[in-house]
Structures are given as C-alpha cells and as structure tokens.
Write an enzyme that holds these catalytic residues in place. Structure first.
Site, PDB file in Angstrom:
ATOM      1  N   ARG A  85      -4.715  -1.528  -3.008  1.00 36.32           N
ATOM      2  CA  ARG A  85      -3.629  -1.816  -2.876  1.00 36.32           C
ATOM      3  C   ARG A  85      -3.114  -3.375  -3.211  1.00 36.32           C
ATOM      4  O   ARG A  85      -2.172  -3.160  -3.248  1.00 36.32           O
ATOM      5  CB  ARG A  85      -3.319  -1.689  -0.909  1.00 36.32           C
ATOM      6  CG  ARG A  85      -2.978  -0.267  -1.036  1.00 36.32           C
ATOM      7  CD  ARG A  85      -3.244  -0.017   1.064  1.00 36.32           C
ATOM      8  NE  ARG A  85      -1.503  -0.749   1.684  1.00 36.32           N
ATOM      9  CZ  ARG A  85      -1.720  -0.480   3.081  1.00 36.32           C
ATOM     10  NH1 ARG A  85      -2.219  -0.401   3.770  1.00 36.32           N
ATOM     11  NH2 ARG A  85      -0.338  -1.134   3.428  1.00 36.32           N
TER      12      ARG A  85
ATOM     13  N   GLU B  71      -9.061   0.132   0.187  1.00 36.46           N
ATOM     14  CA  GLU B  71      -7.962   0.263   0.498  1.00 36.46           C
ATOM     15  C   GLU B  71      -8.073  -0.981   0.273  1.00 36.46           C
ATOM     16  O   GLU B  71      -5.870  -1.269  -0.154  1.00 36.46           O
ATOM     17  CB  GLU B  71      -7.852   0.309   1.947  1.00 36.46           C
ATOM     18  CG  GLU B  71      -7.690   0.863   3.261  1.00 36.46           C
ATOM     19  CD  GLU B  71      -6.861   1.987   2.889  1.00 36.46           C
ATOM     20  OE1 GLU B  71      -5.731   2.192   1.679  1.00 36.46           O
ATOM     21  OE2 GLU B  71      -6.733   3.098   2.870  1.00 36.46           O
TER      22      GLU B  71
ATOM     23  N   GLU C  93       1.937  12.034  -1.389  1.00 30.78           N
ATOM     24  CA  GLU C  93       1.216  12.835  -2.483  1.00 30.78           C
ATOM     25  C   GLU C  93       2.690  13.511  -2.841  1.00 30.78           C
ATOM     26  O   GLU C  93       2.798  14.212  -3.955  1.00 30.78           O
ATOM     27  CB  GLU C  93       0.105  13.703  -1.691  1.00 30.78           C
ATOM     28  CG  GLU C  93      -0.941  12.371  -1.649  1.00 30.78           C
ATOM     29  CD  GLU C  93      -0.846  12.003  -0.166  1.00 30.78           C
ATOM     30  OE1 GLU C  93      -1.802  11.076   0.390  1.00 30.78           O
ATOM     31  OE2 GLU C  93       0.114  12.042   0.540  1.00 30.78           O
TER      32      GLU C  93
ATOM     33  N   ASP D  91     -10.365  13.348  -1.906  1.00 23.32           N
ATOM     34  CA  ASP D  91      -8.931  14.260  -2.231  1.00 23.32           C
ATOM     35  C   ASP D  91      -8.822  13.389  -3.840  1.00 23.32           C
ATOM     36  O   ASP D  91      -8.668  14.054  -4.763  1.00 23.32           O
ATOM     37  CB  ASP D  91      -7.811  14.240  -2.041  1.00 23.32           C
ATOM     38  CG  ASP D  91      -8.203  12.964  -0.803  1.00 23.32           C
ATOM     39  OD1 ASP D  91      -9.219  11.893  -0.643  1.00 23.32           O
ATOM     40  OD2 ASP D  91      -6.613  12.459  -0.986  1.00 23.32           O
TER      41      ASP D  91
END
Length: 620
Positions: free
Chosen positions: A302, A298, A566, A431
């Site tokens: 980010r 993360e 997404e 993913d």
C-alpha cells in the site's frame, strides 16, 4: 577315447575356361543349418526362449513410450514447442496506440513499460536448462499501468515501434524495464544516480475516444471517487482510514494509508487539484521516523507500492526518496534465522518480530512483497532489497510439502519450513503467492526459470485438485483441499485468478489457460449476480448435487461484502485482452450495486448482509 571328428565337407575354388570364379557359398549356408541341427534340443529351446523374451520386452517398451507421449499435459507440449521455437509470438491488440496523450488519447498496452528512463541493475547470470518445464525472469522489467497517459515523445515512439514489429527479435534478448538493452556486466559496485525529472502533468482524462454512453460511465466512476475523497479530506485527512458513518477516522499505522493509496488513482483520473493537495501532504507531513509497528506486507503493497507507482507516473523525485526511506526501514524484517521475513516491523527502532501468537508467517505475505522491493532496487541501483526478497522465493521454490505446485498457508520464520501442511487453498493466506509468481516473471523480462516453473505447476495442480463444477448451472469454481478432503468453498479473494490466467496467456503462456479464465470469470460474476443486492459475499459455497436449486449459497457468517477489488481487476484484464463488452458491462453493474447499497452521504461503507432484503451497514 573317441577319434577326432571327421570333416564332412570341403571347400573348392575352380576356374572355368572363361575365368569365372566359383565358390561354395551354398554349402556354407547349409553348414550353418547343420551347426544349428547339431545343437541339442535344450540349447535350441533356450536360444529361442531368449529371442522371444527380447521381442516381448521391445514391444512393452514401445507401448510404454507411446502411452507416456499420449499422456503429456498441454503445458508440457507447449513448453517443448516453445523450446523448439514453434510457439507463435504473443499477439498485440489489433489497434495501434497513437503517440499523443490527452483527453482522448488511447492508453498504452497494459503490459508496456512507462515512466522515466532509468538505468537497470545488472542482471544475475541465469542458467539455461534443457529441461522443457523451465523459463523465468531476472529483476528488471516493470510492466506499465494500463491507464498510463503521460510519457515523452521518444518513449511513445518506442512503444509504437515495438507493437509494429519488434516482436520478431530474438526471444532470448533481454529488454530492460525502460525499453533499453541493459549492460551485460557492469561493475558490481555500480550505483548510478537517478536524475530527477520534472513532474509530468496528470492525465486530463482516461477516455479512449469513447461513445457518449461510455463517457458517462467514465464520469460516473470519477464522481464515485470524488464523493469518497471529499469525505476523507473533511473527516480523516492524513489518517489511515475514514469511518464514513461516524464521520471520524481510525489509525492502523498512522501513515496516511488511504491518501498514499489514492495518489496514482487521482493522477490517472486527471484530478489535478486533489493530487496536488495530497502531494503537498506527502512532502510536508509524511515521516517514517516514528516509533510505530507496521505490518510488512500491508505497508509494502500500500505505501511502498503507492509511492513507487506515483514516481513512475509523475517522475517526481519526492516519491522515490520517500520510497527509499521506507524500504530501508523495512529491511530488519528479513533478519531471521531462515531469511523468511517476520510479519511486523518497528520502522522507528529498526526491530522486527512475528505475530504475538505464533512464529509463523503466512505464505501469501512473505511471497507478495517482491514486486515492490525488486523495483526499488532497480530504481536506486541498491541490490539489498532485491536480494532479500529473491532469497525468499528461492527458499520457497525448494521447500518440500507442496502438492503438485500447491503450497500450504503458513511458513515458519525460524525453520524456514512449511507448517500446518495438508491444507491447500487459493483464498486467504495463499492467494497472492500464485499471482506474484507470474507478475515477477513478467517484471523481470521472462527469464527466471524457477518462477515460471512454479506458476505452471501450480496451474496444473489447481486443475487437477481444486477445479469443480456446480450441479445446477455447471459453474466452474475453485474449492479447497484439506487433508485430501475437498471443500466446495471459494473466497472472493480467489477471483484474482481469471485476470492472472488471462495475463499469462497475453504474455505467451499456454492458450488453454484462457478457457479456465473465462469460466472462472463467469463464476465470479454469478457470485454478484445471484445475490439480492448484486454484491458478492466474502465466501461462497457451491452446490455440487443434482441439477436443481441455486449454484451459490452463503453461510450467515459470510454474508458481508468488504469492497474487495479482485473481481473488478479481473474484469479489467479480461476486457483489455478480449475486447468483449460484457466484461465492461459486468463492472458497471457492480459499481451500480455499490452505489445503491453501500453509499452513504460521506463515502461508501461495508454492508453486513449482501444476500437479504434487510441491510445493515457497519463502519470501517
């Protein structure tokens, strides 16, 4: 004893008065026949049997080769054609981009590099392999943001030249991220200083000389951002997240996640005052010298990614300096027995560890930090960041336990092996592994063979094992495989795939990938459209039985929307590459639904029930 055998023929050579020669070739042919007749019946039968057997083997071999040729996949045929130089160059959008930037400037091609001109790291030597299923990228091509509108005149001219005809150059010629040809073998200890550049001005607008109706939509998007930013500034300034209903804030890492995550968005939207205020906070308040544990994944995507993106857009050295400081503090995560990084890092103490409950990391997390670390090495000329994340990809490339390119969800940081094998999904915990395979290949100049090989194999594995269609509406969806048992369940996270497939086709990969992209984009749209609120659930289940009923059903625990990006990102790719207006319209419909059902006076929040008439909002 028997007397010696008598010869029953003789050879004569006679001459006639006209000097013509004569030989007994006829008798020689007859003598071969006599020799054959002299063989026993068993010998003749054995010879005939061997000849027949050889003929049968030859026919079988020919049939097998022909069948194998017919059974080759489209991807293998595409790869062979590409190796032979028969694949046409990647098509660019028909309209050329003008060099000017401003309120009505056309944005550059989504895949063209932008930003300051910086020397590239030396690329490691790549081994070109004759096997047709391999290509790949090194570590030095950063694809530009599609909405970039700031650049100097020289770079804009280079973009125009590239679109006009530079595709005709040799495919093997490696281009750096800034459009310059890198040095082939600079000294290994070379670390060129990056010259600070004066910050550019934010784009006044992202308009493309749009119609009045489209201009109103663009302004509505800007208004939606302003609405949320105003609440963040008032109730959560400098904190990680806004809690819009209680008008308070929450902390995850205490590093201003929302603020840093929003910097590039404000720049692209041309929000000068908001950007300047946020930059001032980064300069005066943001410090990574604190005793706090952060999640490697993360924090990378980010904060590190946000700082690097902002540096590319603005050329402001402040953002690169902050990125370098953070990147160095994240490096202890890679000090594991297997080189597979730990999930958590204390950026103040320089220590790292796995989650408290397991020694595993998720495959998606350890394989989705590469773009940022590779780019940091490129910008700083310090290879340690790039080497660490490339080693992770090399290890995963060689691991057993894959299923036709599909990977399990967990990997052990001690052994470096996959764990919890037999479960394959394109949803949570796996993913972005597939997404980053392609994007790393593009980032590095399309020269790292293992990345492209893994990506193409994974796409074939998805087609073979995970693609199904619903009964009622024949919607194509991606399910999950658990120990050879298929589950018609699809996370909203999987909607990254249409955009990724389209990006691959745009980058020269097999055209049939676009067919699957369009089908999946329709399904992701229906996951919104078939809900009463027009907002997708977190997880959808698909009806594969019969021709009646709805295609999409939602279980009670999944009846919520987490504002995930997404589907909208895939719509962006699909519209940019196809120019079909329906994709832009679908995005507009989603924004309208968010405004109708998640907007509160302070911002937007999650909704608990996206599929019923009674809506209950919950705090972030």
């Amino acid at each position: 004893m028997y007397p010696p055998p008598r010869k029953d023929f003789i050879a004569l050579t006679l001459s006639d008065p006209h000097s013509h020669t004569y030989n007994n070739g006829k008798h020689r042919r007859q003598s071969c026949w006599r020799k054959w007749k002299q063989l026993s019946r068993l010998q003749r039968s054995l010879i005939l049997f061997l000849l027949a057997l050889m003929l049968v083997f030859a026919l079988l071999s020919f049939s097998s080769v022909a069948e194998q040729r017919r059974g080759r996949s489209d991807t293998e045929d595409w790869l062979e054609l590409r190796d032979r130089g028969l694949v046409p160059p990647v098509l660019k959008p028909a309209e050329s981009r003008g060099p000017a930037a401003g309120p009505h400037a056309e944005p550059a091609d989504p895949m063209e590099p932008r930003g300051p001109n910086i020397p590239a790291l030396a690329r490691p030597p790549t081994k070109r392999k004759p096997f047709p299923n391999k290509r790949a990228p090194p570590n030095s091509r950063k694809e530009g943001n599609a909405s970039d509108t700031v650049s100097d005149a020289k770079q804009n001219q280079e973009v125009v030249r590239e679109e006009a005809g530079e595709e005709e150059e040799d495919e093997e010629k490696v281009i750096s991220r800034r459009g310059a040809e890198p040095a082939t073998e600079p000294p290994s200890n070379q670390k060129e200083a990056v010259e600070p550049q004066a910050p550019a001005e934010p784009a006044a607008s992202v308009h493309q000389q749009v119609s009045p109706g489209a201009a109103e939509r663009l302004e509505a998007v800007r208004d939606a951002f302003r609405h949320a930013w105003k609440a963040y500034r008032e109730y959560a300034w400098g904190h990680d997240e806004l809690k819009p209903i209680s008008k308070s804030f929450s902390e995850w890492f205490g590093l201003g996640l929302t603020l840093i995550d929003s910097l590039d968005t404000m720049w692209i939207m041309g929000l000068k005052e908001e950007f300047a205020e946020a930059r001032s906070w980064v300069e005066k308040e943001l410090s990574f010298d604190k005793n706090v544990e952060v999640n490697l994944f993360e924090t990378t995507i980010r904060i590190l990614g946000g700082l690097l993106s902002c540096y590319h857009l603005t050329g402001d050295q402040l953002f690169l300096d902050k990125a370098k400081d953070l990147g160095s503090r994240l490096m202890p995560a890679f000090k594991t027995p297997s080189k597979i990084p730990f999930s958590d890092v204390n950026i103040g103490k320089g220590t790292a560890h796995p989650p408290r409950w397991t020694s595993d990391s998720t495959v998606a997390e350890v394989t989705s930090i590469q773009l940022e670390f590779r780019e940091l090495s490129h910008l700083t000329q310090d290879p340690q960041y790039q080497d660490a994340v490339n080693e992770v990809m090399r290890l995963v490339h060689k691991l057993p336990g894959k299923h036709d390119g599909l990977v399990p969800m967990f990997i052990n940081t001690n052994s470096g092996q996959f764990s919890h094998k037999g479960v394959f999904t394109l949803g949570a915990r796996a993913d972005s592994y597939y997404e980053y395979l392609l994007k790393q290949w593009i980032q590095g100049g399309k020269t790292e063979d293992e990345l492209l090989e893994d990506y193409l194999q994974a796409v074939e594995g998805v087609k073979k094992h995970l693609v199904r269609q619903t009964g009622p509406g024949r919607l194509t969806f991606i399910g999950e495989l658990s120990h050879n048992r298929f589950n018609p369940k699809m996370d909203h996270l999987v909607c990254f795939l249409p955009g990724t497939l389209a990006l691959g086709v745009h980058s020269g990969l097999p055209p049939d990938h676009m067919d699957l992209a369009q089908q999946l984009m329709e399904t992701c749209h229906q996951m919104y459209r078939q809900m009463e609120t027009g907002l997708s659930p977190e997880i959808a289940h698909f009806n594969m039985q019969g021709s009646e009923g709805q295609d999409v059903s939602v279980k009670p625990a999944d009846r919520h929307n987490l504002l995930r990006p997404e589907t909208v990102e895939s719509l962006f790719y699909m519209y940019r590459f196809t120019k079909e207006a329906k994709y832009r319209d679908w995005g507009w419909d989603i924004l309208q639904s968010f405004n109708a059902y998640t907007k509160v006076p302070t911002s937007r929040t999650l909704i608990y029930s996206c599929c019923s008439d009674s809506l209950m909002m919950i705090m972030l």
